[in-house]
Scaffold this motif. Structure first.
Motif, PDB file in Angstrom:
ATOM      1  N   ALA A  20       0.794  -1.227   0.000  1.00  0.00           N
ATOM      2  CA  ALA A  20       0.000   0.000   0.000  1.00  0.00           C
ATOM      3  C   ALA A  20       0.828   1.279   0.000  1.00  0.00           C
ATOM      4  O   ALA A  20       0.292   2.357  -0.228  1.00  0.00           O
ATOM      5  CB  ALA A  20      -0.929   0.014   1.206  1.00  0.00           C
ATOM      6  N   ALA A  21       2.123   1.177   0.243  1.00  0.00           N
ATOM      7  CA  ALA A  21       2.914   2.409   0.297  1.00  0.00           C
ATOM      8  C   ALA A  21       4.386   2.196   0.005  1.00  0.00           C
ATOM      9  O   ALA A  21       5.158   3.132   0.110  1.00  0.00           O
ATOM     10  CB  ALA A  21       2.761   3.058   1.664  1.00  0.00           C
ATOM     11  N   ALA A  22       4.786   0.984  -0.360  1.00  0.00           N
ATOM     12  CA  ALA A  22       6.207   0.707  -0.576  1.00  0.00           C
ATOM     13  C   ALA A  22       6.641   1.224  -1.940  1.00  0.00           C
ATOM     14  O   ALA A  22       6.354   0.628  -2.970  1.00  0.00           O
ATOM     15  CB  ALA A  22       6.466  -0.788  -0.471  1.00  0.00           C
ATOM     16  N   ALA A  23       7.331   2.348  -1.950  1.00  0.00           N
ATOM     17  CA  ALA A  23       7.723   2.984  -3.210  1.00  0.00           C
ATOM     18  C   ALA A  23       8.636   2.098  -4.050  1.00  0.00           C
ATOM     19  O   ALA A  23       8.718   2.262  -5.261  1.00  0.00           O
ATOM     20  CB  ALA A  23       8.402   4.312  -2.922  1.00  0.00           C
ATOM     21  N   ASP A  24       9.364   1.166  -3.416  1.00  0.00           N
ATOM     22  CA  ASP A  24      10.273   0.307  -4.178  1.00  0.00           C
ATOM     23  C   ASP A  24       9.628  -1.029  -4.539  1.00  0.00           C
ATOM     24  O   ASP A  24      10.280  -1.920  -5.065  1.00  0.00           O
ATOM     25  CB  ASP A  24      11.573   0.081  -3.401  1.00  0.00           C
ATOM     26  N   SER A  25       8.343  -1.183  -4.270  1.00  0.00           N
ATOM     27  CA  SER A  25       7.629  -2.406  -4.616  1.00  0.00           C
ATOM     28  C   SER A  25       7.130  -2.305  -6.052  1.00  0.00           C
ATOM     29  O   SER A  25       6.417  -1.378  -6.419  1.00  0.00           O
ATOM     30  CB  SER A  25       6.431  -2.611  -3.677  1.00  0.00           C
ATOM     31  N   GLU A  26       7.477  -3.291  -6.864  1.00  0.00           N
ATOM     32  CA  GLU A  26       7.046  -3.271  -8.256  1.00  0.00           C
ATOM     33  C   GLU A  26       5.535  -3.475  -8.372  1.00  0.00           C
ATOM     34  O   GLU A  26       4.897  -2.942  -9.286  1.00  0.00           O
ATOM     35  CB  GLU A  26       7.806  -4.339  -9.043  1.00  0.00           C
ATOM     36  N   ALA A  27       4.960  -4.228  -7.444  1.00  0.00           N
ATOM     37  CA  ALA A  27       3.509  -4.429  -7.443  1.00  0.00           C
ATOM     38  C   ALA A  27       2.793  -3.106  -7.162  1.00  0.00           C
ATOM     39  O   ALA A  27       1.727  -2.828  -7.733  1.00  0.00           O
ATOM     40  CB  ALA A  27       3.120  -5.473  -6.398  1.00  0.00           C
ATOM     41  N   PHE A  28       3.383  -2.296  -6.297  1.00  0.00           N
ATOM     42  CA  PHE A  28       2.824  -0.980  -5.981  1.00  0.00           C
ATOM     43  C   PHE A  28       3.036  -0.024  -7.153  1.00  0.00           C
ATOM     44  O   PHE A  28       2.145   0.743  -7.524  1.00  0.00           O
ATOM     45  CB  PHE A  28       3.499  -0.440  -4.720  1.00  0.00           C
ATOM     46  N   ARG A  29       4.220  -0.094  -7.775  1.00  0.00           N
ATOM     47  CA  ARG A  29       4.568   0.787  -8.892  1.00  0.00           C
ATOM     48  C   ARG A  29       3.791   0.440 -10.161  1.00  0.00           C
ATOM     49  O   ARG A  29       3.614   1.287 -11.038  1.00  0.00           O
ATOM     50  CB  ARG A  29       6.068   0.666  -9.162  1.00  0.00           C
ATOM     51  N   PHE A  30       3.322  -0.793 -10.248  1.00  0.00           N
ATOM     52  CA  PHE A  30       2.575  -1.265 -11.418  1.00  0.00           C
ATOM     53  C   PHE A  30       1.491  -0.277 -11.826  1.00  0.00           C
ATOM     54  O   PHE A  30       1.350   0.069 -13.009  1.00  0.00           O
ATOM     55  CB  PHE A  30       1.937  -2.622 -11.082  1.00  0.00           C
ATOM     56  N   TRP A  31       0.709   0.199 -10.829  1.00  0.00           N
ATOM     57  CA  TRP A  31      -0.431   1.057 -11.133  1.00  0.00           C
ATOM     58  C   TRP A  31       0.003   2.399 -11.701  1.00  0.00           C
ATOM     59  O   TRP A  31      -0.652   2.946 -12.590  1.00  0.00           O
ATOM     60  CB  TRP A  31      -1.287   1.240  -9.881  1.00  0.00           C
ATOM     61  N   GLN A  32       1.092   2.922 -11.218  1.00  0.00           N
ATOM     62  CA  GLN A  32       1.574   4.202 -11.724  1.00  0.00           C
ATOM     63  C   GLN A  32       1.976   4.079 -13.189  1.00  0.00           C
ATOM     64  O   GLN A  32       1.618   4.907 -14.025  1.00  0.00           O
ATOM     65  CB  GLN A  32       2.759   4.689 -10.888  1.00  0.00           C
ATOM     66  N   GLN A  33       2.692   3.008 -13.505  1.00  0.00           N
ATOM     67  CA  GLN A  33       3.198   2.874 -14.866  1.00  0.00           C
ATOM     68  C   GLN A  33       2.091   2.608 -15.888  1.00  0.00           C
ATOM     69  O   GLN A  33       2.098   3.184 -16.982  1.00  0.00           O
ATOM     70  CB  GLN A  33       4.279   1.787 -14.905  1.00  0.00           C
ATOM     71  N   VAL A  34       1.110   1.765 -15.559  1.00  0.00           N
ATOM     72  CA  VAL A  34       0.039   1.515 -16.531  1.00  0.00           C
ATOM     73  C   VAL A  34      -0.867   2.737 -16.693  1.00  0.00           C
ATOM     74  O   VAL A  34      -1.444   2.957 -17.762  1.00  0.00           O
ATOM     75  CB  VAL A  34      -0.811   0.267 -16.166  1.00  0.00           C
ATOM     76  N   ARG A  35      -0.967   3.551 -15.643  1.00  0.00           N
ATOM     77  CA  ARG A  35      -1.798   4.749 -15.733  1.00  0.00           C
ATOM     78  C   ARG A  35      -1.102   5.857 -16.516  1.00  0.00           C
ATOM     79  O   ARG A  35      -1.726   6.513 -17.351  1.00  0.00           O
ATOM     80  CB  ARG A  35      -2.170   5.226 -14.323  1.00  0.00           C
ATOM     81  N   VAL A  36       0.174   6.057 -16.241  1.00  0.00           N
ATOM     82  CA  VAL A  36       0.908   7.073 -16.995  1.00  0.00           C
ATOM     83  C   VAL A  36       0.974   6.687 -18.472  1.00  0.00           C
ATOM     84  O   VAL A  36       0.945   7.546 -19.358  1.00  0.00           O
ATOM     85  CB  VAL A  36       2.332   7.260 -16.422  1.00  0.00           C
ATOM     86  N   ALA A  37       1.014   5.382 -18.740  1.00  0.00           N
ATOM     87  CA  ALA A  37       1.040   4.899 -20.119  1.00  0.00           C
ATOM     88  C   ALA A  37      -0.309   5.054 -20.811  1.00  0.00           C
ATOM     89  O   ALA A  37      -0.429   4.817 -22.018  1.00  0.00           O
ATOM     90  CB  ALA A  37       1.466   3.432 -20.143  1.00  0.00           C
ATOM     91  N   GLY A  38      -1.347   5.428 -20.063  1.00  0.00           N
ATOM     92  CA  GLY A  38      -2.661   5.634 -20.636  1.00  0.00           C
ATOM     93  C   GLY A  38      -3.469   4.364 -20.799  1.00  0.00           C
ATOM     94  O   GLY A  38      -4.501   4.358 -21.485  1.00  0.00           O
ATOM     95  N   LEU A  39      -3.036   3.287 -20.160  1.00  0.00           N
ATOM     96  CA  LEU A  39      -3.735   2.014 -20.295  1.00  0.00           C
ATOM     97  C   LEU A  39      -4.827   1.830 -19.251  1.00  0.00           C
ATOM     98  O   LEU A  39      -5.765   1.064 -19.466  1.00  0.00           O
ATOM     99  CB  LEU A  39      -2.726   0.863 -20.180  1.00  0.00           C
ATOM    100  N   ALA A  40      -4.694   2.499 -18.126  1.00  0.00           N
ATOM    101  CA  ALA A  40      -5.643   2.323 -17.027  1.00  0.00           C
ATOM    102  C   ALA A  40      -6.025   3.679 -16.437  1.00  0.00           C
ATOM    103  O   ALA A  40      -5.212   4.607 -16.425  1.00  0.00           O
ATOM    104  CB  ALA A  40      -5.031   1.443 -15.942  1.00  0.00           C
ATOM    105  N   PRO A  41      -7.251   3.803 -15.939  1.00  0.00           N
ATOM    106  CA  PRO A  41      -7.668   5.048 -15.290  1.00  0.00           C
ATOM    107  C   PRO A  41      -7.171   5.088 -13.850  1.00  0.00           C
ATOM    108  O   PRO A  41      -6.830   4.054 -13.275  1.00  0.00           O
ATOM    109  CB  PRO A  41      -9.194   4.967 -15.341  1.00  0.00           C
ATOM    110  N   GLY A  42      -7.136   6.266 -13.275  1.00  0.00           N
ATOM    111  CA  GLY A  42      -6.772   6.371 -11.864  1.00  0.00           C
ATOM    112  C   GLY A  42      -5.645   7.350 -11.621  1.00  0.00           C
ATOM    113  O   GLY A  42      -5.015   7.870 -12.550  1.00  0.00           O
ATOM    114  N   ALA A  43      -5.376   7.589 -10.342  1.00  0.00           N
ATOM    115  CA  ALA A  43      -4.343   8.546  -9.934  1.00  0.00           C
ATOM    116  C   ALA A  43      -2.958   8.048 -10.325  1.00  0.00           C
ATOM    117  O   ALA A  43      -2.633   6.876 -10.160  1.00  0.00           O
ATOM    118  CB  ALA A  43      -4.416   8.766  -8.428  1.00  0.00           C
ATOM    119  N   THR A  44      -2.119   8.938 -10.838  1.00  0.00           N
ATOM    120  CA  THR A  44      -0.743   8.582 -11.192  1.00  0.00           C
ATOM    121  C   THR A  44       0.250   8.950 -10.092  1.00  0.00           C
ATOM    122  O   THR A  44       1.365   8.433 -10.077  1.00  0.00           O
ATOM    123  CB  THR A  44      -0.322   9.284 -12.491  1.00  0.00           C
TER     124      THR A  44
END
Length: 221
Positions: A104-128
């Motif tokens: 839920a907050a681990a900046a170095d977790s790839e599972a946590f980072r997953f959402w940022q990358q797919v959203r910035v890429a325009g593939l998923a909605p939500g906060a970046t």
């Protein structure tokens, strides 16, 4: 002598019919709501697969594990408030989405980072911005949704495949319906399995699923 007044049998019958229709409408409405929830949850599982495949197709890397995310995603990834799309993980780019699906907050977790990358890429909605209160995705009942590689999944043991999508706080009756919709209808085998929320281990058999308890449901692929 006063004449007694009251409802006739016909009037009582009409009232009972009206009450029956009202109850039937309420129950049908609840059934439709429940059906919509299950469809929404099933869509979560299917959509995350699309995010992964879409990102891989475009950038030849796994979202969350992409060691070159800043380069791939350009200025959208390096301009505030999104400044760290590429996590500081020493094993970045190894083909594994590391970390736990419910980080839920681990900046170095790839599972946590997953959402940022797919959203910035325009593939998923939500906060970046990963500090945003709405950054963590939720299912129709408010439970957390996430993804990680099966090779390190501990929530449900014995699953096969490359990746596992997990969704938490799902009522037992919905967990069973999800398994019927997405897999073989048995919550202890196949690609969709369930365990009681906040526990880990082998999937619970469908016969032992309690409709009123909440479960974590995971789907591997």
């Amino acid at each position: 002598m006063k004449k007694q007044s009251g409802f006739t049998l016909i009037e009582l019958a009409i009232v009972l019919v009206i009450i029956g229709l009202l109850l039937g409408g309420v129950l049908k409405g609840q059934e439709l709501i429940n059906s919509a929830k299950v469809k929404n949850m099933a869509s979560d599982f299917k959509n995350i697969q699309v995010y992964i495949y879409g990102y891989q197709d475009k950038y030849k890397a796994l979202p969350g594990d992409d060691a070159s995310a800043n380069a791939h995603l350009g200025s959208a990834c390096t301009t505030a408030p999104v400044t760290t799309c590429a996590a500081a993980n020493g094993t970045h780019g190894n083909g594994v989405i590391e970390g736990n699906w419910n980080d839920a907050a681990a900046a170095d977790s790839e599972a946590f980072r997953f959402w940022q990358q797919v959203r910035v890429a325009g593939l998923a909605p939500g906060a970046t911005n990963n500090a945003d209160a709405n950054y963590i995705p939720r299912n129709a009942d408010g439970g957390q949704i996430g993804v990680e590689s099966v090779s390190q999944l501990t929530t449900i043991t014995g699953m096969t495949g490359a990746f596992a999508i997990c969704s938490d706080a799902i009522l037992g009756k919905f967990a069973k319906q999800l398994d019927v919709t997405l897999d073989d209808g048995e919550t202890s085998t196949g690609s969709v399995r369930a365990v009681v929320s906040n526990t880990s281990g082998a999937g619970v058999t469908t016969a032992l699923i309690n409709d009123s308890l909440t479960y974590t449901v995971c789907m591997s692929f």
